[in-house]
Structures are given as C-alpha cells and as structure tokens.
Design an enzyme around this catalytic site. Sequence first.
Site, mmCIF file in Angstrom:
data_model
loop_
_atom_site.group_PDB
_atom_site.id
_atom_site.type_symbol
_atom_site.label_atom_id
_atom_site.label_comp_id
_atom_site.label_asym_id
_atom_site.label_seq_id
_atom_site.Cartn_x
_atom_site.Cartn_y
_atom_site.Cartn_z
ATOM 1 N N SER A 87 43.270 -94.728 89.736
ATOM 2 C CA SER A 87 44.277 -95.144 90.708
ATOM 3 C C SER A 87 43.845 -96.385 91.478
ATOM 4 O O SER A 87 42.655 -96.689 91.579
ATOM 5 C CB SER A 87 44.549 -94.015 91.699
HETATM 6 C C1 LIG Z 1 46.105 -91.163 88.127
HETATM 7 S S1 LIG Z 1 45.099 -90.350 86.978
HETATM 8 C C2 LIG Z 1 43.742 -89.769 87.925
HETATM 9 C C3 LIG Z 1 42.943 -90.855 88.565
HETATM 10 C C4 LIG Z 1 41.638 -90.422 89.144
HETATM 11 N N1 LIG Z 1 41.827 -89.423 90.156
HETATM 12 C C5 LIG Z 1 40.870 -91.597 89.724
HETATM 13 O O1 LIG Z 1 41.481 -92.520 90.265
HETATM 14 O O2 LIG Z 1 39.637 -91.576 89.631
HETATM 15 C C6 LIG Z 1 45.986 -88.849 86.667
HETATM 16 C C7 LIG Z 1 45.329 -87.942 85.668
HETATM 17 O O3 LIG Z 1 45.987 -86.690 85.710
HETATM 18 C C8 LIG Z 1 45.833 -86.123 84.441
HETATM 19 N N2 LIG Z 1 46.759 -84.991 84.283
HETATM 20 C C9 LIG Z 1 48.069 -84.987 83.929
HETATM 21 N N3 LIG Z 1 48.541 -83.741 83.905
HETATM 22 C C10 LIG Z 1 47.526 -82.923 84.247
HETATM 23 C C11 LIG Z 1 47.379 -81.517 84.387
HETATM 24 N N4 LIG Z 1 48.398 -80.685 84.177
HETATM 25 N N5 LIG Z 1 46.169 -81.035 84.741
HETATM 26 C C12 LIG Z 1 45.121 -81.855 84.951
HETATM 27 N N6 LIG Z 1 45.195 -83.189 84.821
HETATM 28 C C13 LIG Z 1 46.384 -83.718 84.493
HETATM 29 C C14 LIG Z 1 46.051 -87.266 83.484
HETATM 30 O O4 LIG Z 1 45.447 -86.997 82.223
HETATM 31 C C15 LIG Z 1 45.388 -88.425 84.239
HETATM 32 O O5 LIG Z 1 44.094 -88.682 83.760
#
Ligand SMILES: C[S@@+](CC[C@H](N)C(=O)[O-])C[C@H]1O[C@@H](n2cnc3c(N)ncnc32)[C@H](O)[C@@H]1O
Length: 418
Positions: A87
Amino acid sequence: MTTPGASSPKRRIRMNDVPPTDQQLRDTMVQKLIEVGAARDPRVVAAFRAVPRHLATPEVDVAKTYETETATITKTDESGVDISSVSAPRIQAMQIEQADIKPGMTVLEIGSGGPNAAYLAEMTGDGGRVITMDIDADVTARAERFLKTTGYRNVTVVTGDGEHGAPEHGPFDRIVVTVQSADIPPAWTAQLKENGRLVVPLRMRSMTRTVAFVRDGDRLVSDGFEQCGFVPMRGVGENRMRLAVLHDEEGAEVALRLDGHPEPDTEALRAALRSPRMEAWSGVTVGGEESMEHLDFWLTTNLDNLPLMAAKIGARQRGVVAVASPVGTPTLVNGDSFAYRRSRPTDEEDRYELGAIGHGPNGQKVAERLVEEIQAWNDGHRSDRAHIEVFPAGTPEDQLPAGRVIDRPHTRVIISWP
Ligand SMILES: C[S@@+](CC[C@H](N)C(=O)[O-])C[C@H]1O[C@@H](n2cnc3c(N)ncnc32)[C@H](O)[C@@H]1O
C-alpha cells in the site's frame, strides 16, 4: 571566502547526479507524511523512518517505493483488477495512526506484503507480536523474505483466508485489515479483545472508508474514518461490486458501481446518457483542495439509490460526461433518469459551486433532488462527522440506533449523523 571549485558548474552537476540514498528517500517521505497529517505520533514517524520498504519490491524503482501516494502493485488478475500491492505510505501511516498501537500488543494484519507488518512490529516493539496473513502463498513468501532480510523476528507470517482470522494466535489487541471488505466476518470481532480496535477498509454502498472500530461486546463502534482505496477481498468473503455499463466506447467507458443498490434499468439509463444534459446549482461553494468525502457520505446516507459512477478520462474528454473521478462520482438514480454531482468555478479564486448534471426524462428533477441534499448538508451538517456502528446480522430493528442500515451477510452496518 569561497571554497575553490565549490561553485564551479562542473562540480554542481556531479553533486546533482548523485542519487539520494534510501535513508534520504525515507526522510523525505516521512517529512511529507508529517506535512499531510498522515503521521502524527512520534512512534509512527520513527517506524516510517526505520523500515527499508524498498527491499520488499526489488523489481521496482527504489524512489517510487517511497512516494507517499503510490501503491506498488505486485499482482493483477486476468480481468486487469489489481489484487495485491504494497500500500501507499500515506494510507499505511493513516491506518497505523487509527490503530493506536502500544508496545507489547498483539496485532493481526490481514492482507500481507511485508512493509506494513514491519511498521506494525516497530510499533509493538520486541515485547509485542505481529501476525500477518495473506490468502496467497506467493505474497506470504515475499513478505517472509522481506521480514527475514530486514530482521523483524517478532512477526509470524500465515497463509490463509483472512475471513477466519488466525484463532491460534489470538486474541488480538488490534486487527488491521489492509484489503477492501464489504462485511465484517464474525471471526474478527470474536478474536478481538474487548475494547480492542479493528481498522478496516469497509465498503458501504460503494464507498470505502478505513474505519477505526472499538469492540463493545458483539457490537463495533466507530472512532473515526478516512477515505481510502484498497484491492478487493478474495476468498470466502469475496463480494465484488457489479457494474451497470452506461457507455462502452473504448477508453471512454462509463459505468455505475452497484453495491446492494436496486437493479437499474440499464438500457433506459444508457439512452438517458445520450440525451442532453440538464443542470441544477446549489449556491454551496467549496475550496479547490477540500475533500468531498463527508459530503458524499452524507449523500449516500440520505438518498436511497446513489451508486458511484466510474468514468474513464476519455469519457470526459469526449464529452460523454462532465466529470471523470477515479474514486467515482455519486450519482442519484431514479427509474429512467439520473444525476451526478459536479462543480463549476466561481468568481472567487479556487472556489467552486456544487451542483448536479441530470440526464433522462426526469433528469432535471433528479438533479434538483441531489442539489437539495447538498444544501441540507451545507445548512446543518457540514462540520459533522458520521458515526458508524456494526451489529451482528439478525439484530432486530428495535435494537438498532436510527440511521441508514446496510445489510450484509454477517452484519448490519448503521450510518448515522449527529
Ligand atoms: C493491499 S495488499 C496488502 C498490503 C500490505 N499490507 C502492505 O502494504 O504491506 C492486500 C492483500 O490482501 C490479500 N487478500 C485478499 N483477500 C484476502 C483474504 N481473504 N485473506 C487474506 N488476504 C487477502 C491480497 O492477496 C493482497 O496481498
């Protein structure tokens, strides 16, 4: 006295050619985060100064990874939707401020990447614990590599669907969700300690806000929210918005994002968009830099059928619509007609009047209705902030506070205004 050679053009050019170090890039990023109010707590500031976030995405230009507004996209699905990213620093700082993390706490991050887990680990300190989970094994592998390289040992990386939380590691003082969610699964509330905080980008009638909730029994009570954008949740809790396409010319597409809104008469609305524009103006003015997030939230609370209209920039350039916002423009739909919010310059520098553009047989009336609600916001609610509460699905009507109710599979979300 001048130092010989210090002002020679040759030397100046060479000094300018030296790329900034990653520490300098971090310092500049932190300065901007402070200036925009995203990082306020000195411990948040220190965390953002400490983590070498560029190491999480070695394939990306280092300077780009330190731009405060830039998310580093790491995965896109077959239809072109971004599904994983690191992000943007401003969004991460904002959520960490919302989470109010103290040393020694146990924090669950849902949606992994690496850098944000490292910030959380800086906040909890050596005596705390961070669990970061992602649905995709390649994302957790990347996060694990990053956390190992950077030496964050108090972080546990888990691969799994965040819908179920991570019960074997709870209960949690804080849960920070970094993926857009249309609902709050029971596991999150259950695994959060009483008075614990859940920070989640919650989508409510197509508008996403990262909301800081405090747990009060089986109820979650908001303590502030901010506008944001996140990749959509996948897995058991996947709940994507549907699009009603009003114009499908390549590069100039226009569509309504439906999120529990009544089924529109898309053919009639497509025809309406091709018909002449009608205008209504409110006399309400805003500054050029003023955010519309609270007005838009007011509109969605008070008008029954107000999806966001997404339009490509080409649609504005080719005159199909008058505005093309990437976030989407609130659009009031009524049968075969609709009207969307827009603004126009006033005589005063950097001040704009709010109004509406209507289309369709009742376009003028619908535009006037939207304008009426803009005036109501201006007349009594401009400095108010909405309050959001979340109750388990099935909570009887007479036990809910007054407000707009959004029903989801697991919850009843109530938005109210003072
Ligand atoms: C915006 S990214 C996370 C960024 C991270 N927090 C960072 O900035 O270091 C969102 C993540 O949520 C994950 N995601 C989507 N659906 C999910 C679920 N049901 N459970 C866990 N992770 C999920 C995606 O694979 C993606 O990698």
